[in-house]
Design an enzyme around this catalytic site. Structure first.
Site, PDB file in Angstrom:
ATOM      1  N   CYS A 136     -12.121  -5.937 -73.295  1.00 20.97           N
ATOM      2  CA  CYS A 136     -12.318  -6.581 -74.609  1.00 20.97           C
ATOM      3  C   CYS A 136     -11.797  -5.741 -75.774  1.00 20.97           C
ATOM      4  O   CYS A 136     -11.196  -6.266 -76.713  1.00 20.97           O
ATOM      5  CB  CYS A 136     -13.793  -6.889 -74.808  1.00 20.97           C
ATOM      6  SG  CYS A 136     -14.878  -5.560 -74.305  1.00 20.97           S
ATOM      7  N   GLN A 163     -18.715  -0.460 -80.443  1.00 23.92           N
ATOM      8  CA  GLN A 163     -18.802  -1.596 -79.518  1.00 23.92           C
ATOM      9  C   GLN A 163     -20.204  -2.197 -79.442  1.00 23.92           C
ATOM     10  O   GLN A 163     -21.204  -1.488 -79.376  1.00 23.92           O
ATOM     11  CB  GLN A 163     -18.322  -1.167 -78.129  1.00 23.92           C
ATOM     12  CG  GLN A 163     -16.830  -0.881 -78.122  1.00 23.92           C
ATOM     13  CD  GLN A 163     -16.249  -0.489 -76.787  1.00 23.92           C
ATOM     14  OE1 GLN A 163     -15.520   0.493 -76.715  1.00 23.92           O
ATOM     15  NE2 GLN A 163     -16.531  -1.230 -75.732  1.00 23.92           N
ATOM     16  N   ARG A 270     -20.943   2.947 -78.322  1.00 24.90           N
ATOM     17  CA  ARG A 270     -21.807   1.750 -78.360  1.00 24.90           C
ATOM     18  C   ARG A 270     -22.689   1.828 -79.605  1.00 24.90           C
ATOM     19  O   ARG A 270     -23.296   2.866 -79.876  1.00 24.90           O
ATOM     20  CB  ARG A 270     -22.685   1.734 -77.116  1.00 24.90           C
ATOM     21  CG  ARG A 270     -23.516   0.489 -76.992  1.00 24.90           C
ATOM     22  CD  ARG A 270     -22.739  -0.718 -76.519  1.00 24.90           C
ATOM     23  NE  ARG A 270     -22.337  -0.604 -75.125  1.00 24.90           N
ATOM     24  CZ  ARG A 270     -21.335  -1.313 -74.590  1.00 24.90           C
ATOM     25  NH1 ARG A 270     -20.643  -2.164 -75.317  1.00 24.90           N
ATOM     26  NH2 ARG A 270     -21.027  -1.160 -73.320  1.00 24.90           N
ATOM     27  N   HIS A 277     -16.840  -6.162 -81.470  1.00 25.88           N
ATOM     28  CA  HIS A 277     -16.373  -4.788 -81.315  1.00 25.88           C
ATOM     29  C   HIS A 277     -15.507  -4.435 -82.532  1.00 25.88           C
ATOM     30  O   HIS A 277     -14.572  -5.180 -82.867  1.00 25.88           O
ATOM     31  CB  HIS A 277     -15.505  -4.647 -80.057  1.00 25.88           C
ATOM     32  CG  HIS A 277     -16.293  -4.606 -78.769  1.00 25.88           C
ATOM     33  ND1 HIS A 277     -17.642  -4.786 -78.691  1.00 25.88           N
ATOM     34  CD2 HIS A 277     -15.861  -4.373 -77.493  1.00 25.88           C
ATOM     35  CE1 HIS A 277     -18.043  -4.681 -77.420  1.00 25.88           C
ATOM     36  NE2 HIS A 277     -16.982  -4.438 -76.674  1.00 25.88           N
TER      37      HIS A 277
HETATM   38  N1  HSE Z   1     -16.444  -2.870 -71.255  1.00 24.60           N
HETATM   39  C1  HSE Z   1     -16.705  -3.508 -72.497  1.00 24.60           C
HETATM   40  C2  HSE Z   1     -17.953  -2.962 -73.138  1.00 24.60           C
HETATM   41  C3  HSE Z   1     -16.857  -4.986 -72.373  1.00 24.60           C
HETATM   42  O1  HSE Z   1     -18.780  -2.396 -72.427  1.00 24.60           O
HETATM   43  O2  HSE Z   1     -18.121  -3.134 -74.335  1.00 24.60           O
HETATM   44  C4  HSE Z   1     -15.885  -5.760 -71.576  1.00 24.60           C
HETATM   45  O3  HSE Z   1     -14.543  -5.483 -71.661  1.00 24.60           O
END
Ligand code: HSE
Length: 378
Positions: A136, A163, A270, A277
């Site tokens: 993503c 993210q 995160r 994102h």
């Molecule tokens: N791997 C990505 C995430 C989501 O953990 O934000 C999917 O691509």
């Protein structure tokens, strides 16, 4: 053309179905819905178009093999089990996959058609059958910098991401909200007092965050609400997380670039956001360009990218997850030259990771297969 859809009840699957309904995709093919948990149940009325009204068994290879195309949002484990098995029994249909399972195999194409429609069409004509949605973060970034990439203007990219919880899945979103709720509950009374003491409140918040139970941390392992986690996905034990590694290899694979491709380095973080994102990006360009020209090149690349002027009010309003969430918009702003290198620019961009980051390229792939150019493939 018969399309089999697996994993349509999960989070990405649900967003996919929403988008397919909005775009009236179901008019273009017959659909068979598969289930892993409710075989023989009824297909919900909202998605009853052409095709069976009874849910088929997602593990019945015969039923899967009837399909010309199988689109799965069921996850890696399912893909790993089913695809090799049905292919070994002679199934030669198209496999469209939301998971990362087959993304980096030589014979697969990562789909992001606004950027790589040509590669997708070539792959179909060359008999390739596996088409995977990309990571993503990579898909959203490429949608934003499409213009610069298309014009071969980028030497390297460094991106620090923000993210959303949704990248982990629905349970991760729920965990974030539960943590937020618990923090609020512990300070609710203090906050409503006129003579509140912010340091006492801060203490209570910290105390709550540090004492979340194992159950309250079961997805992210550590608190996310009111904090952040600068590590996403597995540890590769080489200094990069798996998410960061994917950034480099997938971006170049989508663009069909070899070793001499664009150098990419991500730091993936995160944050406590629901489904968008964001990324703070530095791009080294191959030539010096005026900022106005960069903005024009970015803006013209595709219908979804929106260049936001580097001004406070417009940035606050349009360069935000709130503005972007639930839409296909890809805002990019804060575009300016670095003050220590004329060839480097910085920018900030946002994308809904469930749309361009997941569901949208999959449904667009279905529509590509409906194109009359590929009629002989069916
Ligand atoms: N791997 C990505 C995430 C989501 O953990 O934000 C999917 O691509």
């Amino acid at each position: 053309m018969l399309i089999g859809i697996v994993g349509w009840r999960g989070m990405v699957g649900s967003v996919l179905i929403q988008r397919m309904l909005q775009e009236e995709d179901f008019n273009y093919f017959e659909t068979r819905f598969f289930s892993t948990s409710n075989v023989g149940g009824k297909v919900p009325e909202t998605i009853q178009f052409r095709g069976s009204r009874v849910l088929a068994d997602a593990f019945c290879e015969k039923s899967l093999a009837d399909c010309d195309v199988i689109l799965t949002c069921q996850g890696s484990e399912y893909s790993r089990k089913i695809l090799p098995s049905i292919q070994s029994k002679g199934w030669n249909g198209f496999w469209i996959d939301a998971s990362r399972e087959f993304r980096m195999q030589d014979d697969t194409t990562i789909i992001l058609d606004p950027l790589n429609r040509e590669s997708i069409e070539t792959a179909i004509k060359n008999g390739k059958r596996i088409f995977c949605g990309g990571n993503c973060t990579v898909s959203c970034l490429l949608m934003a910098i499409h213009g610069l990439v298309k014009n071969d203007l980028v030497e390297w990219i460094s991106s620090t991401t923000y993210q959303a919880a949704s990248g982990g899945g629905a349970k991760h979103m729920k965990e974030l909200l539960n943590q937020m709720g618990k923090i609020y509950k512990c300070i609710d009374t203090s906050l409503s007092q006129d003579n509140f003491n912010i340091l006492d409140i801060d203490d209570s918040v910290l105390n709550t965050q540090k004492n979340f139970t194992a159950e309250e941390l079961s997805c992210f392992n550590v608190p996310l609400a009111g904090s952040l986690i600068p590590w996403i996905d597995q540890d590769r034990n080489d200094g990069w997380s798996l998410e960061e590694w994917k950034g480099d290899v997938e971006l170049n694979k989508i663009l069909n670039l070899d070793q001499e491709g664009i150098k990419v380095d991500f730091t993936c973080v995160r944050v406590g956001i629901m489904r968008c994102h964001s990324q703070s990006v530095i791009l080294k360009l191959k030539q010096k360009l005026e900022i106005e020209d960069i903005q024009r090149i970015l803006n013209e690349a595709n219908p979804w990218v929106e260049v936001v002027p580097n001004k406070k009010a417009e940035t606050e309003k349009r360069l935000s997850p709130l503005y972007t969430s639930g839409t296909l918009k890809i805002p990019i702003g804060r575009i300016r030259r670095l003050n220590y290198n004329d060839l480097c620019i910085s920018a900030f961009t946002i994308g809904d990771q469930l749309l361009w980051g997941a569901a949208e390229p999959l449904r667009r792939m279905l529509r590509i297969l409906c194109d009359e150019n590929f009629a002989e493939e069916f």
